[in-house]
Design a protein around this motif. Structure first.
Motif, PDB file in Angstrom:
ATOM      1  N   ARG A   1     127.833  69.594  73.904  1.00 37.00           N
ATOM      2  CA  ARG A   1     128.261  68.427  74.698  1.00 37.00           C
ATOM      3  C   ARG A   1     127.336  68.359  75.901  1.00 37.00           C
ATOM      4  O   ARG A   1     127.295  69.274  76.714  1.00 37.00           O
ATOM      5  CB  ARG A   1     129.716  68.586  75.140  1.00 37.00           C
ATOM      6  CG  ARG A   1     130.382  67.257  75.462  1.00 37.00           C
ATOM      7  CD  ARG A   1     130.029  66.704  76.805  1.00 37.00           C
ATOM      8  NE  ARG A   1     130.787  67.328  77.889  1.00 37.00           N
ATOM      9  CZ  ARG A   1     130.493  67.172  79.165  1.00 37.00           C
ATOM     10  NH1 ARG A   1     129.441  66.467  79.536  1.00 37.00           N
ATOM     11  NH2 ARG A   1     131.211  67.783  80.103  1.00 37.00           N
ATOM     12  N   ILE A   2     126.550  67.282  75.980  1.00 33.55           N
ATOM     13  CA  ILE A   2     125.667  67.085  77.116  1.00 33.55           C
ATOM     14  C   ILE A   2     125.996  65.737  77.746  1.00 33.55           C
ATOM     15  O   ILE A   2     126.817  64.980  77.220  1.00 33.55           O
ATOM     16  CB  ILE A   2     124.179  67.150  76.717  1.00 33.55           C
ATOM     17  CG1 ILE A   2     123.817  65.972  75.799  1.00 33.55           C
ATOM     18  CG2 ILE A   2     123.862  68.475  76.045  1.00 33.55           C
ATOM     19  CD1 ILE A   2     122.328  65.882  75.489  1.00 33.55           C
ATOM     20  N   ASP A   3     125.360  65.434  78.870  1.00 38.83           N
ATOM     21  CA  ASP A   3     125.561  64.147  79.533  1.00 38.83           C
ATOM     22  C   ASP A   3     124.513  63.145  79.087  1.00 38.83           C
ATOM     23  O   ASP A   3     123.439  63.517  78.584  1.00 38.83           O
ATOM     24  CB  ASP A   3     125.490  64.325  81.045  1.00 38.83           C
ATOM     25  CG  ASP A   3     126.640  65.148  81.598  1.00 38.83           C
ATOM     26  OD1 ASP A   3     127.743  65.078  81.018  1.00 38.83           O
ATOM     27  OD2 ASP A   3     126.437  65.859  82.595  1.00 38.83           O
TER      28      ASP A   3
ATOM     29  N   CYS B   1     126.363  78.360  77.227  1.00 35.35           N
ATOM     30  CA  CYS B   1     125.837  77.357  78.152  1.00 35.35           C
ATOM     31  C   CYS B   1     124.599  77.896  78.839  1.00 35.35           C
ATOM     32  O   CYS B   1     124.312  79.100  78.796  1.00 35.35           O
ATOM     33  CB  CYS B   1     126.881  76.907  79.173  1.00 35.35           C
ATOM     34  SG  CYS B   1     127.231  78.093  80.480  1.00 35.35           S
ATOM     35  N   GLY B   2     123.838  76.988  79.447  1.00 32.16           N
ATOM     36  CA  GLY B   2     122.653  77.356  80.191  1.00 32.16           C
ATOM     37  C   GLY B   2     122.669  76.699  81.554  1.00 32.16           C
ATOM     38  O   GLY B   2     123.710  76.278  82.049  1.00 32.16           O
TER      39      GLY B   2
ATOM     40  N   LEU C   1     132.068  77.111  81.678  1.00 36.07           N
ATOM     41  CA  LEU C   1     130.967  76.452  80.987  1.00 36.07           C
ATOM     42  C   LEU C   1     130.386  75.362  81.879  1.00 36.07           C
ATOM     43  O   LEU C   1     131.042  74.909  82.816  1.00 36.07           O
ATOM     44  CB  LEU C   1     131.444  75.855  79.660  1.00 36.07           C
ATOM     45  CG  LEU C   1     131.885  76.855  78.592  1.00 36.07           C
ATOM     46  CD1 LEU C   1     132.548  76.143  77.417  1.00 36.07           C
ATOM     47  CD2 LEU C   1     130.702  77.706  78.112  1.00 36.07           C
ATOM     48  N   TYR C   2     129.161  74.946  81.573  1.00 35.05           N
ATOM     49  CA  TYR C   2     128.457  73.927  82.353  1.00 35.05           C
ATOM     50  C   TYR C   2     128.292  72.682  81.492  1.00 35.05           C
ATOM     51  O   TYR C   2     127.603  72.692  80.482  1.00 35.05           O
ATOM     52  CB  TYR C   2     127.106  74.475  82.808  1.00 35.05           C
ATOM     53  CG  TYR C   2     126.259  73.499  83.561  1.00 35.05           C
ATOM     54  CD1 TYR C   2     126.765  72.819  84.668  1.00 35.05           C
ATOM     55  CD2 TYR C   2     124.941  73.244  83.182  1.00 35.05           C
ATOM     56  CE1 TYR C   2     125.989  71.918  85.367  1.00 35.05           C
ATOM     57  CE2 TYR C   2     124.149  72.351  83.880  1.00 35.05           C
ATOM     58  CZ  TYR C   2     124.676  71.692  84.970  1.00 35.05           C
ATOM     59  OH  TYR C   2     123.907  70.792  85.669  1.00 35.05           O
ATOM     60  N   GLY C   3     128.938  71.588  81.896  1.00 28.66           N
ATOM     61  CA  GLY C   3     129.079  70.411  81.050  1.00 28.66           C
ATOM     62  C   GLY C   3     127.807  69.729  80.608  1.00 28.66           C
ATOM     63  O   GLY C   3     127.787  69.085  79.558  1.00 28.66           O
ATOM     64  N   SER C   4     126.736  69.823  81.372  1.00 23.32           N
ATOM     65  CA  SER C   4     125.497  69.151  80.988  1.00 23.32           C
ATOM     66  C   SER C   4     124.709  69.917  79.942  1.00 23.32           C
ATOM     67  O   SER C   4     123.704  69.414  79.429  1.00 23.32           O
ATOM     68  CB  SER C   4     124.607  68.948  82.229  1.00 23.32           C
ATOM     69  OG  SER C   4     125.231  68.109  83.165  1.00 23.32           O
ATOM     70  N   ASN C   5     125.162  71.141  79.617  1.00 21.25           N
ATOM     71  CA  ASN C   5     124.352  72.002  78.748  1.00 21.25           C
ATOM     72  C   ASN C   5     125.258  73.066  78.130  1.00 21.25           C
ATOM     73  O   ASN C   5     125.129  74.239  78.425  1.00 21.25           O
ATOM     74  CB  ASN C   5     123.242  72.644  79.599  1.00 21.25           C
ATOM     75  CG  ASN C   5     122.230  73.424  78.789  1.00 21.25           C
ATOM     76  OD1 ASN C   5     122.160  73.308  77.573  1.00 21.25           O
ATOM     77  ND2 ASN C   5     121.436  74.232  79.478  1.00 21.25           N
TER      78      ASN C   5
ATOM     79  N   GLY D   1     117.476  81.258  79.858  1.00 18.69           N
ATOM     80  CA  GLY D   1     116.339  80.436  79.493  1.00 18.69           C
ATOM     81  C   GLY D   1     116.710  79.066  78.946  1.00 18.69           C
ATOM     82  O   GLY D   1     115.825  78.250  78.710  1.00 18.69           O
ATOM     83  N   LEU D   2     117.989  78.813  78.740  1.00 20.43           N
ATOM     84  CA  LEU D   2     118.430  77.534  78.177  1.00 20.43           C
ATOM     85  C   LEU D   2     118.658  76.552  79.330  1.00 20.43           C
ATOM     86  O   LEU D   2     119.766  76.397  79.834  1.00 20.43           O
ATOM     87  CB  LEU D   2     119.714  77.730  77.372  1.00 20.43           C
ATOM     88  CG  LEU D   2     120.174  76.538  76.533  1.00 20.43           C
ATOM     89  CD1 LEU D   2     119.197  76.288  75.383  1.00 20.43           C
ATOM     90  CD2 LEU D   2     121.579  76.782  75.978  1.00 20.43           C
ATOM     91  N   THR D   3     117.599  75.895  79.744  1.00 25.89           N
ATOM     92  CA  THR D   3     117.646  75.027  80.921  1.00 25.89           C
ATOM     93  C   THR D   3     117.374  73.588  80.530  1.00 25.89           C
ATOM     94  O   THR D   3     116.478  73.308  79.736  1.00 25.89           O
ATOM     95  CB  THR D   3     116.600  75.491  81.955  1.00 25.89           C
ATOM     96  OG1 THR D   3     116.834  76.853  82.290  1.00 25.89           O
ATOM     97  CG2 THR D   3     116.679  74.640  83.210  1.00 25.89           C
ATOM     98  N   VAL D   4     118.142  72.670  81.089  1.00 21.64           N
ATOM     99  CA  VAL D   4     117.943  71.240  80.863  1.00 21.64           C
ATOM    100  C   VAL D   4     117.731  70.549  82.199  1.00 21.64           C
ATOM    101  O   VAL D   4     118.078  71.080  83.257  1.00 21.64           O
ATOM    102  CB  VAL D   4     119.144  70.601  80.132  1.00 21.64           C
ATOM    103  CG1 VAL D   4     119.383  71.257  78.783  1.00 21.64           C
ATOM    104  CG2 VAL D   4     120.410  70.658  80.995  1.00 21.64           C
ATOM    105  N   GLY D   5     117.168  69.359  82.143  1.00 17.85           N
ATOM    106  CA  GLY D   5     117.053  68.535  83.337  1.00 17.85           C
ATOM    107  C   GLY D   5     118.319  67.735  83.541  1.00 17.85           C
ATOM    108  O   GLY D   5     118.896  67.199  82.590  1.00 17.85           O
TER     109      GLY D   5
END
Length: 304
Positions: free
Chosen positions: A103-105, A134-135, A173-177, A220-224
């Protein structure tokens, strides 16, 4: 919280390949959903399906999605008329068919190989030690974007590689990633709160733990992520941050609730005031600071 555990994340032979669904809730995101989907469809070798949940958008979001659906059959649209991120999230997770579901934004920018990293992580976890993953998220279109990571790479390339492979257990958990096993969602489906005055991603992570599961954090699982929340005015920002202690209180994590209310929220509010001043003087189109922009306002991000 347990001590960090190091694992080697790499593809292993499995009898049946893991299928991967990505859920993207959308409400009036015509400016961002196209880029989000473009980055996802570039990774369809690892993604089985992309579910866009249209939560009553009134702008051109649906038109953008429909144009991309014509080119990519893996994109599906789910309509959810009950307003709110929790309803859109549930509709997407319920409809997903993948073994694992992210689930990402709609304004998340996944990097190259993001999907492959996720799939390889769960393929490697043969013993099912982890129920969710999550990342991190790093804001884009902000001053010094990416410079710190480049300096870190130059100075400590081996340490950086080691950190990217490090996995630790976290309570939230972190919702964007974030990614869950499909059976994990089934396990917590009736536990998650439908309130809109809490952090729904924190709630989901706590529900995983309450049900006896474990959340992994992969450095290492990073998103913008969009800086829009960072550009929110002080009053709505403080209101939004009040959701955090309320979420902990809901789960009877009274120590975390008190600590976040007494220490974390005040500290992050001060940091936000300083950050807001910097962001409102920064023009991401030119990459320059202009103090004349300080008085300009900005739209406050809609609450989920």
């Amino acid at each position: 919280m347990s001590s960090p555990v190091s694992v080697a994340v790499g593809r292993t032979d499995t009898a049946t390949p893991i299928t991967f669904s990505v859920v993207v809730p959308v409400y009036n995101e015509e400016d961002t959903i196209g880029d989000c989907l473009t980055r996802l469809v570039a990774q369809l070798d690892s993604i089985t399906e992309i579910l866009v949940v249209d939560n009553n958008s009134t702008d051109m979001s649906r038109a953008v999605v429909d144009r991309m659906r014509l080119r990519h059959a893996q994109i599906r649209v789910v309509d959810e008329t009950r307003q709110g991120l929790v309803h859109a999230r549930n509709a997407g997770l319920d409809a997903a068919v993948g073994d694992i579901v992210a689930r990402i934004d709609a304004d998340t920018r996944v990097p190259e190989h993001w999907a492959r990293t996720v799939v390889e992580f769960f393929e490697t976890d043969r013993e099912h030690r982890w129920d969710a993953l999550c990342g991190r998220g790093e804001a884009y279109d902000v001053p010094l974007e990416g410079r710190f990571d480049r300096w870190k790479t130059r100075l400590h390339p081996l340490n950086r590689l080691r950190r990217e492979r490090a996995v630790s257990e976290i309570p939230v958990l972190y919702g964007s990633n974030m990614v869950l096993r499909r059976e994990t969602w089934a396990m917590i489906r009736d536990r998650v709160s439908m309130r809109r005055d809490i952090f729904e991603d924190v709630d989901m992570g706590l529900c995983v733990g309450d049900a006896g599961g474990r959340n992994a954090f992969l450095r290492g699982l990073t998103v913008g992520v969009s800086p829009r929340r960072m550009e929110t005015g002080m009053r709505p920002f403080v209101h939004y941050m009040s959701f955090l202690p309320r979420t902990f209180w809901l789960h009877r994590r009274y120590g975390l609730a008190a600590g976040s209310a007494a220490v974390y929220v005040p500290a992050v509010t001060v940091a936000h005031a300083l950050r807001l001043m910097m962001l409102r003087t920064y023009d991401h189109r030119t990459g320059r600071i202009d103090p004349r922009n300080l008085l300009r306002g900005g739209p406050d991000r809609v609450l989920p």
